[in-house]
Design a protein around this motif. Sequence first.
Motif, PDB file in Angstrom:
ATOM      1  N   THR A  12      -4.383  -4.378   0.745  1.00 59.47           N
ATOM      2  CA  THR A  12      -3.222  -4.765  -0.122  1.00 59.47           C
ATOM      3  C   THR A  12      -3.242  -3.996  -1.199  1.00 59.47           C
ATOM      4  N   GLY A  13      -2.110  -3.164  -1.392  1.00 56.12           N
ATOM      5  CA  GLY A  13      -1.954  -2.405  -2.842  1.00 56.12           C
ATOM      6  C   GLY A  13      -2.456  -1.028  -2.835  1.00 56.12           C
ATOM      7  N   SER A  14      -3.474  -0.864  -2.155  1.00 53.68           N
ATOM      8  CA  SER A  14      -4.188   0.427  -2.100  1.00 53.68           C
ATOM      9  C   SER A  14      -3.400   1.595  -2.159  1.00 53.68           C
ATOM     10  N   VAL A  15      -4.107   2.659  -2.613  1.00 55.40           N
ATOM     11  CA  VAL A  15      -3.071   3.837  -2.947  1.00 55.40           C
ATOM     12  C   VAL A  15      -4.295   5.075  -2.369  1.00 55.40           C
ATOM     13  N   VAL A  16      -3.653   5.774  -1.320  1.00 59.68           N
ATOM     14  CA  VAL A  16      -4.317   6.883  -0.728  1.00 59.68           C
ATOM     15  C   VAL A  16      -3.768   8.224  -0.850  1.00 59.68           C
ATOM     16  N   GLY A  17      -4.544   8.908  -1.868  1.00 56.78           N
ATOM     17  CA  GLY A  17      -3.908  10.260  -2.269  1.00 56.78           C
ATOM     18  C   GLY A  17      -3.532  11.254  -1.375  1.00 56.78           C
ATOM     19  N   ALA A  25       0.834  -1.266  -0.094  1.00 51.95           N
ATOM     20  CA  ALA A  25       0.144   0.066   0.007  1.00 51.95           C
ATOM     21  C   ALA A  25       0.930   1.303  -0.062  1.00 51.95           C
ATOM     22  N   PHE A  26       0.248   2.418  -0.328  1.00 49.94           N
ATOM     23  CA  PHE A  26       1.125   3.500  -0.554  1.00 49.94           C
ATOM     24  C   PHE A  26       0.075   4.614   0.019  1.00 49.94           C
ATOM     25  N   ILE A  27       0.489   5.464   1.043  1.00 52.75           N
ATOM     26  CA  ILE A  27      -0.134   6.441   1.748  1.00 52.75           C
ATOM     27  C   ILE A  27       0.671   7.864   1.260  1.00 52.75           C
ATOM     28  N   GLY A  28      -0.234   8.635   0.700  1.00 48.74           N
ATOM     29  CA  GLY A  28       0.351  10.042  -0.019  1.00 48.74           C
ATOM     30  C   GLY A  28       0.512  10.931   1.319  1.00 48.74           C
ATOM     31  N   ALA A  29       1.228  11.903   0.811  1.00 45.07           N
ATOM     32  CA  ALA A  29       1.561  12.986   1.879  1.00 45.07           C
ATOM     33  C   ALA A  29       0.566  13.829   2.309  1.00 45.07           C
ATOM     34  N   GLY A  30       0.766  13.756   3.668  1.00 43.79           N
ATOM     35  CA  GLY A  30      -0.471  14.868   4.445  1.00 43.79           C
ATOM     36  C   GLY A  30      -1.891  13.984   4.687  1.00 43.79           C
ATOM     37  N   GLU A  80      -2.758  -0.929 -10.772  1.00 45.65           N
ATOM     38  CA  GLU A  80      -2.217  -2.290 -11.513  1.00 45.65           C
ATOM     39  C   GLU A  80      -1.452  -3.071 -10.407  1.00 45.65           C
ATOM     40  N   PRO A  81      -1.727  -4.557 -10.044  1.00 45.09           N
ATOM     41  CA  PRO A  81      -1.000  -5.031  -9.193  1.00 45.09           C
ATOM     42  C   PRO A  81       0.300  -5.171  -9.277  1.00 45.09           C
ATOM     43  N   VAL A  82       1.316  -5.165  -8.144  1.00 38.55           N
ATOM     44  CA  VAL A  82       2.592  -5.320  -8.187  1.00 38.55           C
ATOM     45  C   VAL A  82       2.968  -6.740  -8.964  1.00 38.55           C
ATOM     46  N   ARG A  83       4.060  -6.735 -10.082  1.00 39.74           N
ATOM     47  CA  ARG A  83       4.151  -7.743 -10.471  1.00 39.74           C
ATOM     48  C   ARG A  83       5.703  -8.541 -10.240  1.00 39.74           C
ATOM     49  N   HIS A  84       6.215  -7.696  -9.403  1.00 45.41           N
ATOM     50  CA  HIS A  84       7.795  -8.157  -9.077  1.00 45.41           C
ATOM     51  C   HIS A  84       7.831  -9.221  -7.889  1.00 45.41           C
ATOM     52  N   GLY A  85       8.659 -10.051  -7.772  1.00 47.37           N
ATOM     53  CA  GLY A  85       9.009 -10.968  -6.559  1.00 47.37           C
ATOM     54  C   GLY A  85       9.513  -9.938  -5.445  1.00 47.37           C
ATOM     55  N   ASP A  86       9.598 -10.812  -4.291  1.00 46.84           N
ATOM     56  CA  ASP A  86      10.388 -10.223  -3.249  1.00 46.84           C
ATOM     57  C   ASP A  86      11.990  -9.948  -3.466  1.00 46.84           C
ATOM     58  N   ILE A 120      -8.875   9.035   5.544  1.00 47.04           N
ATOM     59  CA  ILE A 120      -9.649   7.649   5.719  1.00 47.04           C
ATOM     60  C   ILE A 120     -10.162   7.303   6.861  1.00 47.04           C
ATOM     61  N   THR A 121     -11.598   7.126   6.787  1.00 45.61           N
ATOM     62  CA  THR A 121     -12.392   6.554   7.945  1.00 45.61           C
ATOM     63  C   THR A 121     -12.737   5.318   7.923  1.00 45.61           C
ATOM     64  N   ARG A 122     -12.780   4.632   6.849  1.00 42.65           N
ATOM     65  CA  ARG A 122     -13.062   3.156   6.757  1.00 42.65           C
ATOM     66  C   ARG A 122     -12.197   2.524   5.974  1.00 42.65           C
ATOM     67  N   ALA A 123     -12.298   1.344   5.862  1.00 39.74           N
ATOM     68  CA  ALA A 123     -11.392   0.323   5.144  1.00 39.74           C
ATOM     69  C   ALA A 123     -11.345   0.622   3.509  1.00 39.74           C
ATOM     70  N   THR A 124      -9.974   0.427   2.927  1.00 42.61           N
ATOM     71  CA  THR A 124      -9.936   0.574   1.625  1.00 42.61           C
ATOM     72  C   THR A 124      -9.945  -0.744   0.912  1.00 42.61           C
ATOM     73  N   GLU A 125     -10.207  -0.937  -0.289  1.00 39.61           N
ATOM     74  CA  GLU A 125     -10.255  -2.165  -1.041  1.00 39.61           C
ATOM     75  C   GLU A 125      -8.889  -2.281  -1.779  1.00 39.61           C
ATOM     76  N   PRO A 126      -8.409  -3.692  -1.850  1.00 40.04           N
ATOM     77  CA  PRO A 126      -7.121  -4.228  -2.206  1.00 40.04           C
ATOM     78  C   PRO A 126      -6.927  -3.377  -3.639  1.00 40.04           C
ATOM     79  N   TRP A 127      -5.890  -2.650  -3.915  1.00 43.58           N
ATOM     80  CA  TRP A 127      -5.569  -2.040  -5.211  1.00 43.58           C
ATOM     81  C   TRP A 127      -6.164  -0.926  -5.706  1.00 43.58           C
ATOM     82  N   GLY A 128      -7.073  -0.215  -4.665  1.00 44.86           N
ATOM     83  CA  GLY A 128      -8.004   0.661  -5.113  1.00 44.86           C
ATOM     84  C   GLY A 128      -7.147   1.985  -4.960  1.00 44.86           C
ATOM     85  N   ILE A 129      -7.551   3.056  -5.629  1.00 37.72           N
ATOM     86  CA  ILE A 129      -7.075   4.478  -5.482  1.00 37.72           C
ATOM     87  C   ILE A 129      -8.074   5.258  -5.057  1.00 37.72           C
ATOM     88  N   TYR A 130      -7.540   6.056  -3.992  1.00 39.42           N
ATOM     89  CA  TYR A 130      -8.749   6.724  -3.069  1.00 39.42           C
ATOM     90  C   TYR A 130      -7.846   8.404  -3.331  1.00 39.42           C
TER      91      TYR A 130
END
Length: 259
Positions: free
Chosen positions: A219-224, A203-208, A251-257, A229-239
């Motif tokens: 999983t993989g969700s993006v918060v602008g 997941a990625f949480i944007g500035a501020g 787009e889901p991450v395609r790289h291995g660990d 955020i007051t409730r759960a976000t869906e996997p790979w969603g952009i908010y």
Amino acid sequence: MKLVFDERMVRHIREARIAEHGRDSRLLALAERLLANPLLRWPLGIFEHVAGFLLALPIPLYAGVVGFVATHMRGLPAYGGMYVRALYWRRKLGRMAPNVFIDQGVFFAFPRAVRLDEFAYIDKNVLLMSRTVKVGRRVHIAPRVFVSGGGDFEIEDYACIATNTNVITSTEVLADGARCSGPMVSAAQRKVFRGKVLIRRDAFIGAGATLLPGVEIGTGSVVGAGAVITRATEPWGIYVGAKAVRLGDREPVRHGDDP
């Protein structure tokens, strides 16, 4: 014996240098080879064990001075302060894996309740004040992130929190005629909600942004930037936006660990 920074960290720094500047470092290449040699690892490991023990001695005044100096030593791009802090915090935290960066001005309210996994990077002036903290592998918590106290906080592998984000793990509840002026009011007059904030893998949480108690970032969700955020976000969603409207899917991450 595990070192605070081993050859994998040096390799990571070398690869980043090559990717960004197009050139390698002979000094780093030599350091990587030396750290991979067991004949060097043992004496260096013993040195680190002794140095960490001395840095963490619970002697009044001495402990305060050492803690202040270690916390405020210069951070990246200099590595001296990073190394001293790694030695110091490895003795203070509940668990700290090898190859963890803790930068200048970081504060842990409950050090023994903190778990940091490999290659986690806690950047400058981050305040981690929740009751428990669990940080996964390859996580970056950017400068001036504030995690409030009272509840629990967990961020899974490969997730990131951008600068000036607020993660709230407890809050006053405006119900039943309760007061909301904080902890100096008697317990009988307060109504407090404490919850776990969980940021799932990639997941990625944007500035501020602001995450409120009890939310789970999928999983993989993006918060602008600036979203609340007051409730759960869906996997790979952009908010995006103050009301965290779902804009679409990432787009889901395609790289291995990483190893």
